[in-house]
Design a protein around this motif. Structure first.
Motif, PDB file in Angstrom:
ATOM      1  N   ASN A  52       0.846  -1.201   0.000  1.00  0.00           N
ATOM      2  CA  ASN A  52       0.000   0.000   0.000  1.00  0.00           C
ATOM      3  C   ASN A  52       0.877   1.246   0.000  1.00  0.00           C
ATOM      4  O   ASN A  52       0.899   2.005   0.973  1.00  0.00           O
ATOM      5  CB  ASN A  52      -0.934  -0.001   1.211  1.00  0.00           C
ATOM      6  CG  ASN A  52      -1.970   1.117   1.140  1.00  0.00           C
ATOM      7  OD1 ASN A  52      -2.298   1.608   0.062  1.00  0.00           O
ATOM      8  ND2 ASN A  52      -2.470   1.521   2.288  1.00  0.00           N
ATOM      9  N   ASN A  53       1.601   1.443  -1.091  1.00  0.00           N
ATOM     10  CA  ASN A  53       2.489   2.601  -1.134  1.00  0.00           C
ATOM     11  C   ASN A  53       1.670   3.886  -1.127  1.00  0.00           C
ATOM     12  O   ASN A  53       0.679   4.004  -1.866  1.00  0.00           O
ATOM     13  CB  ASN A  53       3.386   2.549  -2.376  1.00  0.00           C
ATOM     14  CG  ASN A  53       4.680   3.301  -2.162  1.00  0.00           C
ATOM     15  OD1 ASN A  53       5.506   2.887  -1.352  1.00  0.00           O
ATOM     16  ND2 ASN A  53       4.861   4.409  -2.858  1.00  0.00           N
ATOM     17  N   GLY A  88      -0.833   2.807  -3.884  1.00  0.00           N
ATOM     18  CA  GLY A  88      -1.555   1.578  -3.599  1.00  0.00           C
ATOM     19  C   GLY A  88      -0.681   0.358  -3.724  1.00  0.00           C
ATOM     20  O   GLY A  88       0.551   0.427  -3.638  1.00  0.00           O
ATOM     21  N   ALA A  89      -1.307  -0.788  -3.956  1.00  0.00           N
ATOM     22  CA  ALA A  89      -0.576  -2.050  -4.073  1.00  0.00           C
ATOM     23  C   ALA A  89       0.031  -2.203  -5.463  1.00  0.00           C
ATOM     24  O   ALA A  89      -0.590  -1.831  -6.463  1.00  0.00           O
ATOM     25  CB  ALA A  89      -1.508  -3.222  -3.783  1.00  0.00           C
ATOM     26  N   SER A  90       1.229  -2.753  -5.519  1.00  0.00           N
ATOM     27  CA  SER A  90       1.898  -2.950  -6.810  1.00  0.00           C
ATOM     28  C   SER A  90       2.935  -4.059  -6.670  1.00  0.00           C
ATOM     29  O   SER A  90       3.359  -4.411  -5.572  1.00  0.00           O
ATOM     30  CB  SER A  90       2.566  -1.660  -7.285  1.00  0.00           C
ATOM     31  OG  SER A  90       3.502  -1.188  -6.325  1.00  0.00           O
ATOM     32  N   ARG A  91       3.371  -4.563  -7.830  1.00  0.00           N
ATOM     33  CA  ARG A  91       4.349  -5.649  -7.840  1.00  0.00           C
ATOM     34  C   ARG A  91       5.182  -5.580  -9.108  1.00  0.00           C
ATOM     35  O   ARG A  91       4.660  -5.371 -10.199  1.00  0.00           O
ATOM     36  CB  ARG A  91       3.647  -7.003  -7.732  1.00  0.00           C
ATOM     37  CG  ARG A  91       4.587  -8.200  -7.698  1.00  0.00           C
ATOM     38  CD  ARG A  91       3.880  -9.496  -7.297  1.00  0.00           C
ATOM     39  NE  ARG A  91       2.825  -9.842  -8.244  1.00  0.00           N
ATOM     40  CZ  ARG A  91       1.536  -9.903  -7.936  1.00  0.00           C
ATOM     41  NH1 ARG A  91       1.127  -9.603  -6.712  1.00  0.00           N
ATOM     42  NH2 ARG A  91       0.644 -10.250  -8.841  1.00  0.00           N
ATOM     43  N   VAL A 103      12.639   4.426  -7.093  1.00  0.00           N
ATOM     44  CA  VAL A 103      12.766   5.707  -6.392  1.00  0.00           C
ATOM     45  C   VAL A 103      11.427   6.038  -5.760  1.00  0.00           C
ATOM     46  O   VAL A 103      10.402   6.104  -6.445  1.00  0.00           O
ATOM     47  CB  VAL A 103      13.211   6.829  -7.343  1.00  0.00           C
ATOM     48  CG1 VAL A 103      13.376   8.137  -6.568  1.00  0.00           C
ATOM     49  CG2 VAL A 103      14.519   6.459  -8.046  1.00  0.00           C
ATOM     50  N   PHE A 104      11.441   6.249  -4.448  1.00  0.00           N
ATOM     51  CA  PHE A 104      10.257   6.562  -3.673  1.00  0.00           C
ATOM     52  C   PHE A 104      10.399   7.941  -3.046  1.00  0.00           C
ATOM     53  O   PHE A 104      11.502   8.461  -2.893  1.00  0.00           O
ATOM     54  CB  PHE A 104      10.065   5.541  -2.545  1.00  0.00           C
ATOM     55  CG  PHE A 104       9.937   4.114  -2.988  1.00  0.00           C
ATOM     56  CD1 PHE A 104       8.687   3.526  -3.147  1.00  0.00           C
ATOM     57  CD2 PHE A 104      11.072   3.336  -3.231  1.00  0.00           C
ATOM     58  CE1 PHE A 104       8.572   2.195  -3.550  1.00  0.00           C
ATOM     59  CE2 PHE A 104      10.956   2.008  -3.640  1.00  0.00           C
ATOM     60  CZ  PHE A 104       9.709   1.449  -3.797  1.00  0.00           C
ATOM     61  N   SER A 105       9.289   8.515  -2.629  1.00  0.00           N
ATOM     62  CA  SER A 105       9.369   9.657  -1.727  1.00  0.00           C
ATOM     63  C   SER A 105       9.508   9.119  -0.305  1.00  0.00           C
ATOM     64  O   SER A 105       9.271   7.926  -0.046  1.00  0.00           O
ATOM     65  CB  SER A 105       8.123  10.538  -1.833  1.00  0.00           C
ATOM     66  OG  SER A 105       7.067  10.040  -1.018  1.00  0.00           O
ATOM     67  N   THR A 106       9.863   9.976   0.629  1.00  0.00           N
ATOM     68  CA  THR A 106      10.022   9.532   2.012  1.00  0.00           C
ATOM     69  C   THR A 106       8.681   9.283   2.701  1.00  0.00           C
ATOM     70  O   THR A 106       8.658   8.901   3.875  1.00  0.00           O
ATOM     71  CB  THR A 106      10.846  10.541   2.820  1.00  0.00           C
ATOM     72  OG1 THR A 106      10.378  11.871   2.556  1.00  0.00           O
ATOM     73  CG2 THR A 106      12.322  10.460   2.458  1.00  0.00           C
ATOM     74  N   ALA A 108       7.145   6.809   1.908  1.00  0.00           N
ATOM     75  CA  ALA A 108       7.353   5.373   2.108  1.00  0.00           C
ATOM     76  C   ALA A 108       8.231   5.225   3.348  1.00  0.00           C
ATOM     77  O   ALA A 108       9.432   4.942   3.282  1.00  0.00           O
ATOM     78  CB  ALA A 108       8.008   4.746   0.891  1.00  0.00           C
ATOM     79  N   SER A 109       7.630   5.440   4.512  1.00  0.00           N
ATOM     80  CA  SER A 109       8.376   5.592   5.762  1.00  0.00           C
ATOM     81  C   SER A 109       9.126   4.319   6.161  1.00  0.00           C
ATOM     82  O   SER A 109      10.172   4.396   6.811  1.00  0.00           O
ATOM     83  CB  SER A 109       7.440   6.024   6.883  1.00  0.00           C
ATOM     84  OG  SER A 109       6.364   5.107   7.025  1.00  0.00           O
ATOM     85  N   ASP A 110       8.606   3.150   5.780  1.00  0.00           N
ATOM     86  CA  ASP A 110       9.303   1.910   6.119  1.00  0.00           C
ATOM     87  C   ASP A 110      10.656   1.833   5.413  1.00  0.00           C
ATOM     88  O   ASP A 110      11.650   1.393   6.001  1.00  0.00           O
ATOM     89  CB  ASP A 110       8.442   0.693   5.780  1.00  0.00           C
ATOM     90  CG  ASP A 110       8.072   0.634   4.298  1.00  0.00           C
ATOM     91  OD1 ASP A 110       7.794   1.696   3.694  1.00  0.00           O
ATOM     92  OD2 ASP A 110       8.055  -0.489   3.730  1.00  0.00           O
ATOM     93  N   LEU A 111      10.697   2.290   4.170  1.00  0.00           N
ATOM     94  CA  LEU A 111      11.949   2.272   3.423  1.00  0.00           C
ATOM     95  C   LEU A 111      12.888   3.375   3.907  1.00  0.00           C
ATOM     96  O   LEU A 111      14.103   3.168   4.008  1.00  0.00           O
ATOM     97  CB  LEU A 111      11.662   2.437   1.933  1.00  0.00           C
ATOM     98  CG  LEU A 111      10.780   1.353   1.302  1.00  0.00           C
ATOM     99  CD1 LEU A 111      10.565   1.649  -0.174  1.00  0.00           C
ATOM    100  CD2 LEU A 111      11.379  -0.033   1.491  1.00  0.00           C
ATOM    101  N   ALA A 112      12.328   4.541   4.212  1.00  0.00           N
ATOM    102  CA  ALA A 112      13.156   5.641   4.701  1.00  0.00           C
ATOM    103  C   ALA A 112      13.848   5.271   6.008  1.00  0.00           C
ATOM    104  O   ALA A 112      15.036   5.565   6.211  1.00  0.00           O
ATOM    105  CB  ALA A 112      12.302   6.894   4.885  1.00  0.00           C
ATOM    106  N   SER A 113      13.131   4.608   6.905  1.00  0.00           N
ATOM    107  CA  SER A 113      13.711   4.250   8.195  1.00  0.00           C
ATOM    108  C   SER A 113      14.720   3.110   8.079  1.00  0.00           C
ATOM    109  O   SER A 113      15.590   2.959   8.936  1.00  0.00           O
ATOM    110  CB  SER A 113      12.605   3.868   9.182  1.00  0.00           C
ATOM    111  OG  SER A 113      11.886   2.727   8.736  1.00  0.00           O
TER     112      SER A 113
END
Length: 283
Positions: A52-53, A88-91, A103-106, A108-113
């Motif tokens: 759920n991005n 949302g959901a993706s694969r 490349v995500f924005s922050t 996406a807190s799980d990836l940022a942390s």
């Protein structure tokens, strides 16, 4: 001028452990104030999923094709293509072994942390302008795929794409070492630049600004990095990069939010017609 609070990040993926390891896949995570870069080396059949991005993200397939799915959409994306993925959901399912850049924005807190340099941003980054989304794309959020080679221009090495929250410049590969008499030192007032080396050997030259406090002054840096690697350059730092090898050297520049200066130049952003600029632009 305020003191520089964030130092440049030097992430040498080829010489460091990945932050995420799964069967057949290793992912290196590095962040800026507003973006997160995930570089994955994986085997065929690997799935890179987001449940759920919160906002759009980008997928650049360096050297392998993949099937990309989001909602009810499904596309077959070729190597050397860029796909903008809706919230949302993706694969992403790799068709062969290879390297994938996401490349995500922050947000996406799980990836940022989980980023290797997350500690640098524990107290924030006040010198960086905040992440602000631009208007939604024409026709709404959906999978958008671009074959990067189709956007090469004879008079430029830049191939710039933007989404509602990110901008990426997938530059054409340099086939000979860069001429030291033709460099391009410059700085950015209030945003970071992520310079991701996909291939080749690079030297990144950086000059930090002097503040009123001489004890904070820093020596010039001439940082040697192989590939893959990521340099996150802070605001106000004068910088330029040069490949030092012949035979092909590729660099991708990353920004969040999209750059207004690039976006304001007609024809500079390859997919500008799909992503409107803000109605009220900064002075």
């Amino acid at each position: 001028m305020s003191n520089q609070t964030i130092m440049a990040t030097q992430a040498r993926h080829y010489a460091s452990a990945a932050q995420q390891v799964a069967p057949g896949a290793s992912t290196w995570l590095t962040r800026g104030a507003n973006f997160v870069v995930a570089v994955t080396q994986a085997s065929a059949g690997t799935e890179l999923a987001r449940d759920n991005n919160p906002d759009e993200y980008m997928v650049y397939l360096v050297d392998t094709a993949a099937v990309i799915e989001a909602g009810k959409e499904r596309i077959e994306a070729s190597a050397d293509s860029l796909t903008i993925v809706p919230p949302g959901a993706s694969r992403v399912t790799l068709s062969g072994a290879g390297q994938v850049v996401r490349v995500f924005s922050t947000k996406a807190s799980d990836l940022a942390s989980a980023a290797g340099n997350a500690g640098l941003y524990a107290a924030g980054a006040p010198e960086v302008a905040p992440l602000q989304a631009w208007p939604d794309p024409v026709g709404g959020f959906k999978l958008r795929n671009y074959l990067v080679s189709e956007h090469t221009k004879p008079d430029s090495n830049m191939r710039i794409f933007r989404s509602s929250n990110l901008m990426i410049n997938i530059m054409t590969a340099r086939q000979v070492a860069r001429d030291v008499h033709k460099l391009s030192p410059h700085s950015h007032a209030d945003f970071e630049q992520g310079s991701l080396a996909i291939s080749g050997d690079w030297v990144h030259h950086m000059r930090y600004p002097w503040t009123v406090d001489m004890t904070t002054w820093k020596e010039d840096e001439h940082i040697e990095m192989g590939s893959p690697s990521l340099l996150v350059i802070p605001p106000k730092v004068i910088h330029t990069s040069r490949n030092v090898n012949d035979g092909g050297s590729a660099l991708i520049d990353i920004f969040a939010p999209p750059r207004m200066d690039f976006s304001s130049k007609p024809g500079m952003v390859c997919n500008a017609a799909e992503y409107p600029m803000p109605a009220v632009q900064p002075a």
